[in-house]
Design a protein around this motif. Structure first.
Motif, mmCIF file in Angstrom:
data_model
loop_
_atom_site.group_PDB
_atom_site.id
_atom_site.type_symbol
_atom_site.label_atom_id
_atom_site.label_comp_id
_atom_site.label_asym_id
_atom_site.label_seq_id
_atom_site.Cartn_x
_atom_site.Cartn_y
_atom_site.Cartn_z
ATOM 1 N N MET A 118 0.795 -1.282 0.205
ATOM 2 C CA MET A 118 0.296 0.223 -0.313
ATOM 3 C C MET A 118 0.924 1.231 0.278
ATOM 4 S SD MET A 118 -2.922 -1.345 2.926
ATOM 5 C CE MET A 118 -4.136 0.281 2.942
ATOM 6 N N ILE A 119 1.669 0.980 0.189
ATOM 7 C CA ILE A 119 2.693 2.517 0.589
ATOM 8 C C ILE A 119 3.226 2.879 -0.875
ATOM 9 C CG2 ILE A 119 5.390 2.831 1.292
ATOM 10 C CD1 ILE A 119 4.976 1.309 3.329
ATOM 11 N N PRO A 120 3.855 2.214 -1.887
ATOM 12 C CA PRO A 120 3.588 2.718 -3.126
ATOM 13 C C PRO A 120 2.690 3.351 -4.127
ATOM 14 C CG PRO A 120 4.418 0.616 -3.332
ATOM 15 C CD PRO A 120 4.323 0.654 -1.650
ATOM 16 N N ILE A 121 1.655 2.846 -3.425
ATOM 17 C CA ILE A 121 0.771 3.017 -4.423
ATOM 18 C C ILE A 121 0.017 4.197 -3.836
ATOM 19 C CG2 ILE A 121 -1.677 3.177 -4.044
ATOM 20 C CD1 ILE A 121 -0.330 1.179 -6.235
ATOM 21 N N SER A 122 0.237 4.564 -2.222
ATOM 22 C CA SER A 122 0.297 5.898 -1.085
ATOM 23 C C SER A 122 0.818 7.061 -2.095
ATOM 24 C CB SER A 122 -0.268 5.381 -0.007
ATOM 25 O OG SER A 122 -0.725 4.830 0.580
ATOM 26 N N ILE A 123 2.137 6.299 -2.856
ATOM 27 C CA ILE A 123 3.170 7.531 -2.924
ATOM 28 C C ILE A 123 2.287 7.752 -3.999
ATOM 29 C CG2 ILE A 123 5.701 7.834 -3.883
ATOM 30 C CD1 ILE A 123 6.405 5.998 -1.152
ATOM 31 N N ALA A 124 2.167 6.960 -5.314
ATOM 32 C CA ALA A 124 2.094 7.815 -6.805
ATOM 33 C C ALA A 124 0.699 8.641 -6.579
ATOM 34 C CB ALA A 124 1.607 6.346 -7.570
ATOM 35 N N GLY A 125 -0.868 8.282 -5.422
ATOM 36 C CA GLY A 125 -1.606 8.992 -5.542
ATOM 37 C C GLY A 125 -0.987 10.019 -4.654
ATOM 38 N N CYS A 126 -0.265 10.406 -4.008
ATOM 39 C CA CYS A 126 -0.014 11.881 -4.022
ATOM 40 C C CYS A 126 0.750 12.488 -4.652
ATOM 41 C CB CYS A 126 0.764 11.657 -2.461
ATOM 42 S SG CYS A 126 -0.368 10.982 -0.719
ATOM 43 N N ARG A 127 1.986 11.853 -5.517
ATOM 44 C CA ARG A 127 1.900 11.661 -6.803
ATOM 45 C C ARG A 127 1.195 12.918 -7.276
ATOM 46 N NH1 ARG A 127 7.584 11.670 -7.163
ATOM 47 N NH2 ARG A 127 7.094 11.725 -9.656
ATOM 48 N N THR A 128 0.264 11.897 -7.776
ATOM 49 C CA THR A 128 -0.823 12.623 -8.528
ATOM 50 C C THR A 128 -1.272 13.586 -7.970
ATOM 51 O OG1 THR A 128 -0.911 10.189 -9.648
ATOM 52 C CG2 THR A 128 -2.583 11.557 -9.698
ATOM 53 N N ALA A 129 -2.531 13.820 -7.099
ATOM 54 C CA ALA A 129 -3.062 14.853 -6.577
ATOM 55 C C ALA A 129 -1.921 16.587 -6.474
ATOM 56 C CB ALA A 129 -3.103 14.299 -5.120
ATOM 57 N N GLN A 130 -0.400 15.824 -6.335
ATOM 58 C CA GLN A 130 -0.157 17.343 -6.353
ATOM 59 C C GLN A 130 0.116 17.833 -7.816
ATOM 60 O OE1 GLN A 130 4.253 16.792 -4.917
ATOM 61 N NE2 GLN A 130 4.220 18.732 -4.581
ATOM 62 N N LYS A 131 0.389 16.831 -8.357
ATOM 63 C CA LYS A 131 0.636 17.262 -10.329
ATOM 64 C C LYS A 131 -0.673 17.569 -10.805
ATOM 65 C CE LYS A 131 2.170 16.493 -14.760
ATOM 66 N NZ LYS A 131 3.181 17.148 -14.461
ATOM 67 N N GLN A 132 -1.643 16.847 -9.824
ATOM 68 C CA GLN A 132 -3.066 18.239 -10.909
ATOM 69 C C GLN A 132 -3.589 19.319 -10.154
ATOM 70 O OE1 GLN A 132 -5.617 14.909 -9.284
ATOM 71 N NE2 GLN A 132 -5.692 13.623 -10.922
ATOM 72 N N ARG A 133 -3.290 19.179 -8.864
ATOM 73 C CA ARG A 133 -3.472 20.604 -8.296
ATOM 74 C C ARG A 133 -2.340 21.474 -8.871
ATOM 75 N NH1 ARG A 133 -3.094 18.215 -3.635
ATOM 76 N NH2 ARG A 133 -1.192 18.003 -3.219
#
Length: 454
Positions: A432-447
């Motif tokens: 779950m850790i790499p998925i969480s990191i990827a999700g956070c990176r995606t949300a940050q880039k979208q912002r």
């Protein structure tokens, strides 16, 4: 007028990939039950110094399945790569037809083993035949490639999960009847013969349909090939308003793809498959020992309970995709499996087993969702090899977890047989850790993209 229209509609359905998937899985579940019970019977008289009769049987069974499963994961590596390359060069049916030939031959070998009382080691040869044909990695990559080509990026995760649903429903039907079919026998042939004959005929029919009727269809995608990138596609599945148009300013060249997120996705897939595959590898032998000591019919019902998860996971995708991102859906699925497999540690009765399986109701969401993200990342000309690479990554995971889980299970039989399930729960949480990191990176880039757009 009604009859010709009905015939035309039936013919159109038979030309799709779904009937092949269902026939293959139906025959496959019958074969799995037969192989499990044949192995149990052949290992009943195994003896090892210092082990009880039941533990000796468990050791002999797990050793057989360890070697068998290692072969069917190692042998397909090069053939599946070749078939993936052929798929990308226009031979889209090759990764489906060729593996089905291997499926058919391996089922025939087990049928001969039962009829002529041949040694169980003949199944290692069947595993080689299965592997050299590309095996499941080539077959499933070919299936997902055809599904990807005929769907738009916006609806791809839902369609892929629908394919998984049909696969699971076929497995459910096959599992429910497999135990009963195994009990049917003639005095001259013995248990499992009728079951294996039906399985072989289903695989033969599946092969004929794939050769004669299967149609390769490609739709015009919403985005041009060079716009397939991970970040925008993850948001488009959650909201139709975020799907880029053909003249959208967020179009991005392949060179700017975020490779870090790709690595994170592959890492998460590896860890999750390691946890799930390792647990399922042992679960089949675990239910045959005391205190459960399942019969062939109960084994079929247990497999059916696993197939129900395809239905609940599909419903989960339909519901969750309306309110959460694909990364969150993956986390929900991983949490579902981690909790259910943790309860499996304490299983002493059949009822508790089904409670543990109930907690796994969303456990199949992660892998098709990861496949969806990866298929949206690449142009159609590279979709086959990309999904094949993912399957090979999972194959390498199997080469590690099969011997690891087998040896750990054998050494913990006396004091905690469910220790391997605890290990799977821990590894799932790590995944779950790499998925969480990827999700956070995606949300940050979208912002950042929204701020730049404003």
């Amino acid at each position: 007028m009604v009859v010709p229209n009905l015939c035309a509609a039936s013919f159109a359905v038979l030309r799709q990939i779904e009937p092949i998937i269902m026939l293959e899985q139906l025959g496959n579940t019958l074969f799995d039950t037969a192989l499990r019970m044949v192995a149990k019977d052949r290992c009943a008289n195994a003896t090892y110094p210092g082990l009880s009769r039941e533990d000796s049987q468990q050791k002999a069974m797990t050793d057989f399945f360890m070697n068998y499963n290692l072969i069917i994961r190692l042998a397909p590596i090069l053939p599946s790569l070749l078939l993936g390359r052929l798929s990308d060069r226009g031979w889209r049916r090759a990764p489906i037809v060729v593996p089905l030939i291997g499926y058919l031959l391996s089922r025939l070998v087990l049928l001969l083993v039962v009829i002529f009382s041949l040694p169980l080691t003949f199944m290692f040869g069947a595993a080689v035949l299965y592997g050299l044909s590309g095996g499941f990695s080539a077959f499933w990559s070919g299936v997902m490639t055809l599904v990807s080509l005929r769907t738009t990026a916006t609806h791809r995760s839902k369609v892929m999960m629908r394919v998984e649903l049909l696969y699971g429903l076929a497995g459910l039907v096959g599992s429910l009847v497999s135990g009963h079919l195994f009990q049917l026998y003639s005095s001259s042939l013995g248990n499992g013969t009728i079951l294996l004959i039906v399985s072989t005929l289903l695989h033969l029919l599946c092969l004929i349909v794939s050769v004669v009727l299967l149609q390769v269809k490609e739709v015009c995608q919403e985005e041009p090939d060079e716009n397939y990138h991970l970040l925008t596609s993850s948001s488009s599945s959650s909201s139709s308003s975020s799907s880029p148009s053909s003249n959208s300013p967020v179009a991005e060249a392949p060179a700017r793809i975020n490779l870090v997120n790709l690595v994170l996705l592959f890492t998460a897939a590896f860890l999750y498959d390691f946890a799930v595959g390792g647990a399922i590898e042992i679960l089949g032998s675990f239910v045959l020992k005391s205190p459960l000591s399942w019969s062939a019919t109960q084994v079929g019902y247990g497999n059916a309970a696993g197939c129900v998860i395809f239905l609940t996971s599909f419903i989960g995708v339909i519901v969750f995709r309306r309110c959460v991102s694909e990364f969150t859906m993956i986390l929900i699925g991983m949490l579902s499996f981690a909790s259910g497999i943790y309860v499996m540690i304490f299983v002493k009765t059949t009822s508790v087993f089904y409670i543990a399986r109930l907690l796994n109701l969303f456990a199949l969401i992660p892998m098709p969702t990861i496949r969806s993200l990866l298929s949206q990342q690449v142009p159609a000309s590279s979709c086959g090899i990309t999904l094949t690479s993912l399957q090979l990554t999972l194959k390498f995971a199997g080469l590690v977890y099969i011997p690891a889980y087998t040896k750990i299970y054998q050494r913990t039989l006396e004091w905690l047989p469910g220790f391997v399930f605890l290990l799977s729960s821990i590894i799932t949480v790590l995944g779950m850790i790499p998925i969480s990191i990827a999700g956070c990176r995606t949300a940050q880039k979208q912002r950042c993209e929204r701020i730049q757009g404003d």
